[in-house]
Motif scaffolding. Structure first.
Motif, PDB file in Angstrom:
ATOM      1  N   TRP A  71       0.830  -1.184   0.000  1.00 52.42           N
ATOM      2  CA  TRP A  71       0.000   0.000   0.000  1.00 52.42           C
ATOM      3  C   TRP A  71       0.877   1.251   0.000  1.00 52.42           C
ATOM      4  O   TRP A  71       1.888   1.300   0.691  1.00 52.42           O
ATOM      5  CB  TRP A  71      -0.916  -0.004   1.219  1.00 52.42           C
ATOM      6  CG  TRP A  71      -1.745   1.239   1.334  1.00 52.42           C
ATOM      7  CD1 TRP A  71      -1.539   2.299   2.145  1.00 52.42           C
ATOM      8  CD2 TRP A  71      -2.902   1.547   0.552  1.00 52.42           C
ATOM      9  NE1 TRP A  71      -2.497   3.258   1.940  1.00 52.42           N
ATOM     10  CE2 TRP A  71      -3.351   2.825   0.961  1.00 52.42           C
ATOM     11  CE3 TRP A  71      -3.612   0.874  -0.446  1.00 52.42           C
ATOM     12  CZ2 TRP A  71      -4.469   3.439   0.401  1.00 52.42           C
ATOM     13  CZ3 TRP A  71      -4.720   1.478  -0.998  1.00 52.42           C
ATOM     14  CH2 TRP A  71      -5.142   2.745  -0.571  1.00 52.42           C
ATOM     15  N   ALA A  72       0.478   2.242  -0.786  1.00 51.33           N
ATOM     16  CA  ALA A  72       1.136   3.546  -0.915  1.00 51.33           C
ATOM     17  C   ALA A  72       2.449   3.466  -1.688  1.00 51.33           C
ATOM     18  O   ALA A  72       3.024   4.504  -2.007  1.00 51.33           O
ATOM     19  CB  ALA A  72       1.372   4.206   0.440  1.00 51.33           C
ATOM     20  N   GLU A  73       2.929   2.291  -2.019  1.00 52.99           N
ATOM     21  CA  GLU A  73       4.118   2.161  -2.857  1.00 52.99           C
ATOM     22  C   GLU A  73       3.733   1.645  -4.239  1.00 52.99           C
ATOM     23  O   GLU A  73       4.045   2.266  -5.246  1.00 52.99           O
ATOM     24  CB  GLU A  73       5.144   1.252  -2.186  1.00 52.99           C
ATOM     25  CG  GLU A  73       5.678   1.838  -0.889  1.00 52.99           C
ATOM     26  CD  GLU A  73       6.693   0.934  -0.219  1.00 52.99           C
ATOM     27  OE1 GLU A  73       7.464   0.272  -0.926  1.00 52.99           O
ATOM     28  OE2 GLU A  73       6.719   0.905   1.029  1.00 52.99           O
ATOM     29  N   GLU A  74       3.043   0.521  -4.286  1.00 53.98           N
ATOM     30  CA  GLU A  74       2.503   0.026  -5.550  1.00 53.98           C
ATOM     31  C   GLU A  74       1.001   0.270  -5.676  1.00 53.98           C
ATOM     32  O   GLU A  74       0.500   0.535  -6.768  1.00 53.98           O
ATOM     33  CB  GLU A  74       2.777  -1.476  -5.709  1.00 53.98           C
ATOM     34  CG  GLU A  74       4.218  -1.837  -5.989  1.00 53.98           C
ATOM     35  CD  GLU A  74       5.081  -1.911  -4.746  1.00 53.98           C
ATOM     36  OE1 GLU A  74       6.294  -1.675  -4.838  1.00 53.98           O
ATOM     37  OE2 GLU A  74       4.529  -2.211  -3.669  1.00 53.98           O
ATOM     38  N   THR A 110      -1.626   0.624 -19.666  1.00 54.88           N
ATOM     39  CA  THR A 110      -0.451   1.333 -20.175  1.00 54.88           C
ATOM     40  C   THR A 110       0.741   1.226 -19.235  1.00 54.88           C
ATOM     41  O   THR A 110       1.813   1.741 -19.537  1.00 54.88           O
ATOM     42  CB  THR A 110      -0.780   2.816 -20.401  1.00 54.88           C
ATOM     43  OG1 THR A 110      -1.254   3.390 -19.178  1.00 54.88           O
ATOM     44  CG2 THR A 110      -1.857   2.965 -21.476  1.00 54.88           C
ATOM     45  N   LYS A 111       0.550   0.594 -18.091  1.00 52.14           N
ATOM     46  CA  LYS A 111       1.663   0.299 -17.195  1.00 52.14           C
ATOM     47  C   LYS A 111       1.350  -1.017 -16.485  1.00 52.14           C
ATOM     48  O   LYS A 111       0.186  -1.379 -16.313  1.00 52.14           O
ATOM     49  CB  LYS A 111       1.898   1.422 -16.183  1.00 52.14           C
ATOM     50  CG  LYS A 111       0.776   1.622 -15.178  1.00 52.14           C
ATOM     51  CD  LYS A 111       1.131   2.717 -14.178  1.00 52.14           C
ATOM     52  CE  LYS A 111       0.003   2.919 -13.153  1.00 52.14           C
ATOM     53  NZ  LYS A 111       0.326   3.983 -12.174  1.00 52.14           N
ATOM     54  N   ARG A 112       2.393  -1.708 -16.056  1.00 46.17           N
ATOM     55  CA  ARG A 112       2.205  -3.014 -15.434  1.00 46.17           C
ATOM     56  C   ARG A 112       3.281  -3.227 -14.382  1.00 46.17           C
ATOM     57  O   ARG A 112       4.468  -2.932 -14.616  1.00 46.17           O
ATOM     58  CB  ARG A 112       2.273  -4.111 -16.502  1.00 46.17           C
ATOM     59  CG  ARG A 112       2.160  -5.529 -15.976  1.00 46.17           C
ATOM     60  CD  ARG A 112       0.777  -5.846 -15.437  1.00 46.17           C
ATOM     61  NE  ARG A 112       0.737  -7.170 -14.832  1.00 46.17           N
ATOM     62  CZ  ARG A 112       0.467  -8.298 -15.504  1.00 46.17           C
ATOM     63  NH1 ARG A 112       0.220  -8.249 -16.810  1.00 46.17           N
ATOM     64  NH2 ARG A 112       0.438  -9.450 -14.878  1.00 46.17           N
ATOM     65  N   LEU A 113       2.882  -3.729 -13.222  1.00 52.52           N
ATOM     66  CA  LEU A 113       3.829  -4.032 -12.152  1.00 52.52           C
ATOM     67  C   LEU A 113       4.580  -5.314 -12.487  1.00 52.52           C
ATOM     68  O   LEU A 113       3.969  -6.337 -12.833  1.00 52.52           O
ATOM     69  CB  LEU A 113       3.097  -4.173 -10.822  1.00 52.52           C
ATOM     70  CG  LEU A 113       3.981  -4.309  -9.581  1.00 52.52           C
ATOM     71  CD1 LEU A 113       4.794  -3.038  -9.362  1.00 52.52           C
ATOM     72  CD2 LEU A 113       3.135  -4.598  -8.346  1.00 52.52           C
ATOM     73  N   VAL A 114       5.903  -5.243 -12.354  1.00 48.63           N
ATOM     74  CA  VAL A 114       6.767  -6.363 -12.735  1.00 48.63           C
ATOM     75  C   VAL A 114       7.697  -6.682 -11.570  1.00 48.63           C
ATOM     76  O   VAL A 114       8.152  -5.786 -10.853  1.00 48.63           O
ATOM     77  CB  VAL A 114       7.580  -6.026 -13.999  1.00 48.63           C
ATOM     78  CG1 VAL A 114       8.491  -7.187 -14.397  1.00 48.63           C
ATOM     79  CG2 VAL A 114       6.647  -5.684 -15.162  1.00 48.63           C
ATOM     80  N   HIS A 167      10.468   3.005 -12.867  1.00 46.28           N
ATOM     81  CA  HIS A 167      11.298   3.151 -11.677  1.00 46.28           C
ATOM     82  C   HIS A 167      10.930   2.068 -10.667  1.00 46.28           C
ATOM     83  O   HIS A 167       9.801   1.563 -10.647  1.00 46.28           O
ATOM     84  CB  HIS A 167      11.111   4.525 -11.030  1.00 46.28           C
ATOM     85  CG  HIS A 167      11.631   5.654 -11.849  1.00 46.28           C
ATOM     86  ND1 HIS A 167      10.915   6.206 -12.890  1.00 46.28           N
ATOM     87  CD2 HIS A 167      12.809   6.341 -11.795  1.00 46.28           C
ATOM     88  CE1 HIS A 167      11.622   7.175 -13.444  1.00 46.28           C
ATOM     89  NE2 HIS A 167      12.762   7.281 -12.795  1.00 46.28           N
ATOM     90  N   VAL A 168      11.885   1.724  -9.834  1.00 44.55           N
ATOM     91  CA  VAL A 168      11.655   0.750  -8.770  1.00 44.55           C
ATOM     92  C   VAL A 168      10.759   1.372  -7.707  1.00 44.55           C
ATOM     93  O   VAL A 168      10.972   2.518  -7.288  1.00 44.55           O
ATOM     94  CB  VAL A 168      12.990   0.305  -8.144  1.00 44.55           C
ATOM     95  CG1 VAL A 168      12.753  -0.562  -6.913  1.00 44.55           C
ATOM     96  CG2 VAL A 168      13.831  -0.442  -9.172  1.00 44.55           C
ATOM     97  N   THR A 169       9.746   0.638  -7.291  1.00 40.30           N
ATOM     98  CA  THR A 169       8.845   1.122  -6.246  1.00 40.30           C
ATOM     99  C   THR A 169       9.195   0.544  -4.876  1.00 40.30           C
ATOM    100  O   THR A 169       9.033   1.221  -3.867  1.00 40.30           O
ATOM    101  CB  THR A 169       7.389   0.775  -6.593  1.00 40.30           C
ATOM    102  OG1 THR A 169       7.290  -0.629  -6.906  1.00 40.30           O
ATOM    103  CG2 THR A 169       6.917   1.592  -7.795  1.00 40.30           C
TER     104      THR A 169
END
Length: 791
Positions: free
Chosen positions: A621-624, A662-666, A696-698
């Motif tokens: 939460w709050a990061e990703e 348009t964006k995806r967590l990897v 960028h790294v989350t």
């Protein structure tokens, strides 16, 4: 206060717009659906249309300003934050906006600003600042006078020279070219009388010499504003009063708490110097906490001391506050001496002027933005923490080796092994905990409307769900436990209880059939994690704790009654969450540790738990998970049930599922990196795909099971800034010709992407099939036993 105030205000205007949309939804579902579609289209091209920027007779001044009897939005204050709120409301189609200023426009803390917008910030802050830069450039291109009288011609890209001698920070601040670097260009804006700019582009009514004395409410809703010139009825109120915001909040019933106070800020300006290049770079000396830039042919040097002085001795802001700002050279001298060391030319300055320009600061250094929990439709946008100057907020001093392997890593490894092989005990009490109930089944309909997952689950079941806003972003990521047919227990992220409670309260049915109770302090939460957790729990409870995953049961633990045992953990390992009535917490913890000795139980810290979550690809939460991130972007699309009845955000999520993201967590693990020797990623590092920055790294950490450094980050298409909407697919992410790298402290390292969590073999805690069989020992009959020492 030229700077990030523009984007901060944009957020406020969007929040107000969201409130209006929610109100419309309650009036008519059909109208609401149309509004959402219109709003999403508007959001995609937020600055696409240009509001008419003439003012006409929208300024009132003098000793007796004429107030309208009512206004839809009343904004208190007329500094750059307030003006930006008004600007974005006008851009969003609002036509009834009233701005009240106790003196003259821009006469508060906005009377000074260094004009520097620094991008060496955390990613969210950097995105806000970038928006402000683009807005100023847009206004400049449209022909509005942003440059004033400066030779810089308005928004200029100056080089930034970050001077750092601490070794760890020196690595962190290495300069790069391109969008992914830390040492990106700063932008310098000239400051000018705000009224001159406002007279060109705001269609909102401004009233000067009108002090807001009290905000009037009715049933904890905004009703009107009482001023020195009369009372104005209003629907929304925005407190942008800067140094006066906290006092104004206290003059409301119920009281609105705003934790912000003014602190003194000192800067020095020098006379013009011969042949001084107006395009000198902005200089930031992070070790000495100073900044410097060219200013009207000379230098401006400011600083943020470690122990700042509260303005006005910590009391109320006096009426003649500008005459109560002493020039304290003794206080500023340590910073000035360091500045002279950095710029020897300052030694030859015949005279330098020290100025004391206070600004509003908050305890945690974060902006205060959004609707207040105490009063509905009361918004706050204050506490810029010197960000109007942008050269402040220096990095904290870190001990040597801070960006490397933690010195306590071996203890973390032992904690991880306890979770994998024995029992780990983790304190999770900081989670927010609430009970939602109704007399009938209204609570089910209410939660189904808020939740994107199906939460009409059997009694005793648990459901992990998000609560989305109209754009599909997260407002809450929670676990719902169904206690009875008409009551649920909700577990939400840490330190979110006030915000989440207020958001849910705003969406309650108008007939008051559903009740929400904050129970955070009533329960202490302990995670019992590991393959031997069931054996340990069986020793402490006489109840059957052979629970199916994502179910719960109330049992006695160590003679403590009514402990809620839930069959899930927050690490990916098997185990339980114990929700213990707080009066029994110490006793239960003592029993767990004492009896757990035989099972290898030990305490596990939050950093170890965090690393285990990252390795399991569990977003934070709050990061990703944020208000601008959707479940499909975070890889949680399986928890979205689009086939159920309407819920908030359904239309946006349906469109995203149909069109793609348009964006995806990897998930990434680092290759050819020695954790014992190399700098670790800690968040914010640029991600490159085939030498193009794509994200960028989350969050980052160490994967104990993989024995590798791991991290999470959102991937976008590198051509996203070219005006086209590019969809991110699994094929794009996992393409064989794609080479991914992280930039860690100026060095590129190869990383391998994953769109799913790595598979780890997990020990089975279900030992129910293993029946206890005592060991048989053959013993001779008594008459055949010869006892020693008998006659």
């Amino acid at each position: 206060m030229f700077c990030t105030s523009c984007l901060n205000s944009r957020l406020i205007s969007k929040l107000i717009e969201d409130k209006r949309q929610i109100h419309l939804r309650n009036i008519s579902r059909k109208i609401f659906q149309k509004k959402v579609r219109l709003k999403v289209l508007f959001h995609q091209d937020y600055m696409g249309r240009n509001a008419t920027l003439s003012v006409g007779n929208n300024f009132s001044t003098g000793n007796g300003p004429v107030l309208p009897k009512q206004a839809q939005v009343v904004i208190c204050g007329a500094g750059m934050v307030a003006n930006s709120v008004a600007y974005h409301l006008v851009q969003n189609g609002w036509t009834d906006v009233l701005v009240l200023e106790k003196e003259k426009i821009g006469s508060g803390t906005s009377h000074f600003g260094s004009g520097t917008l620094g991008l060496f910030k955390p990613i969210p802050d950097r995105q806000l600042i970038m928006y402000s830069i683009k807005l100023y450039r847009k206004l400049q291109e449209l022909g509005y006078d942003i440059e004033g009288t400066s030779p810089h011609e308005g928004t200029g890209d100056h080089g930034v020279l970050g001077v750092v001698f601490t070794t760890a920070l020196l690595r962190k601040t290495s300069l790069h070219e391109g969008t992914g670097g830390y040492g990106v260009l700063d932008v310098v804006l000239t400051t000018m009388p705000p009224r001159k700019i406002l007279s060109n582009f705001l269609r909102a009514r401004f009233v000067e010499n009108c002090e807001v004395e009290q905000v009037l409410t009715e049933n904890s809703h905004i009703k009107a504003v009482s001023t020195s010139s009369g009372t104005v009825l209003c629907e929304y109120f925005v407190n942008c009063a800067g140094m006066w915001a906290r006092g104004l909040g206290l003059r409301c019933s119920p009281t609105v708490r705003i934790p912000a106070l003014p602190a003194e800020h000192f800067y020095v300006t020098t006379p013009p110097m011969a042949d001084l290049d107006p395009w000198l770079p902005c200089v930031r000396d992070y070790d000495s906490h100073t900044y410097a830039r060219e200013w009207e042919g000379g230098f401006m040097v400011g600083g943020f001391e470690k122990e700042a002085k509260p303005a006005f001795n910590g009391g109320d802001v006096p009426v003649d506050w500008k005459n109560n700002l002493p020039q304290d050279w003794k206080h500023f001298m340590p910073l000035w001496e360091k500045a002279i060391h950095r710029f020897p030319v300052l030694k030859d300055i015949g005279s330098a002027t020290l100025s004391n320009s206070p600004d509003n600061f908050t305890p945690d250094g974060r902006w205060i933005l959004g609707e207040t929990p105490e009063v509905t439709n009361y918004f706050v946008a204050v506490g810029m923490n010197g960000n109007s100057l942008q050269a402040g907020n220096p990095l904290p001093q870190m001990p040597p080796g801070s960006f490397y392997k933690p010195r306590f890593f071996d203890f973390m490894l032992e904690e991880y092994l306890a979770c994998r092989e024995g029992v780990g005990i983790i304190d999770m009490s900081s989670f927010s905990k609430m009970q939602i109930k109704s007399s009938g089944t209204e609570v089910v309909d209410y939660l189904q409307k808020l939740c994107s997952n199906d939460v009409n689950i059997p009694v005793g079941g648990c459901a992990h769900t998000g609560m989305q806003n109209e754009r599909g972003g997260y407002e809450n990521d929670c676990m719902l436990v169904r206690l009875t047919n008409n009551s649920y227990f909700m577990v939400s992220p840490t330190s979110q209880q006030t915000r989440i409670f207020e958001w849910m309260h705003q969406n309650l049915p108008s007939d008051s059939t559903v009740d929400i109770t904050d129970m955070t302090s009533m329960y202490t939460v302990i995670n019992v994690v590991g393959p031997k957790s069931r054996e340990l729990m069986a020793e402490l409870s006489n109840s059957d704790i052979n629970l199916h995953p994502f179910t719960y049961k109330k049992v006695n633990v160590g003679y403590a009654s009514d402990v809620m045992v839930m069959s899930f953990t927050h690490t990916g390992e098997p185990g339980y969450c114990l929700y213990i009535p707080s009066e029994y917490a110490l006793h239960v913890y003592d029993r767990l540790m004492m009896v757990g000795r035989d099972f290898g139980a030990r305490d596990v810290g939050s950093l170890t738990q965090r690393f285990m979550r990252i390795e399991r690809f569990m977003p934070f939460w709050a990061e990703e998970l944020t208000s601008v991130t959707t479940p499909f972007e975070a890889g949680h699309g399986h928890r979205v049930k689009l086939d159920k009845e309407y819920f908030i955000g359904k239309f946006a999520l349906q469109r995203q599922k149909d069109q793609g993201v348009t964006k995806r967590l990897v998930f990434f693990h680092l290759e050819d990196v020695d954790p014992n020797q190399h700098v670790w990623p800690w968040g914010g590092e640029p991600i490159y795909r085939n030498n193009e920055c794509v994200g960028h790294v989350t969050s980052a950490g160490y994967g104990f099971t993989l024995s590798k450094l791991v991290c999470l980050g959102f991937i976008r298409h590198p051509g996203r800034n070219k005006g086209t909407r590019q969809i991110i697919t699994e094929e794009f992410i996992m393409a064989r010709n794609a080479k991914y790298e992280l930039d860690i402290a100026g060095s590129r390292v190869v990383v391998k992407p994953h769109i799913h969590a790595p598979y780890f073999a997990t020990a089975n805690i279900d030992n129910s099939k293993k029946k206890y069989r005592p060991t048989v020992v053959n013993i001779k009959s008594p008459e055949n036993i010869r006892l020693p020492y008998t006659a």
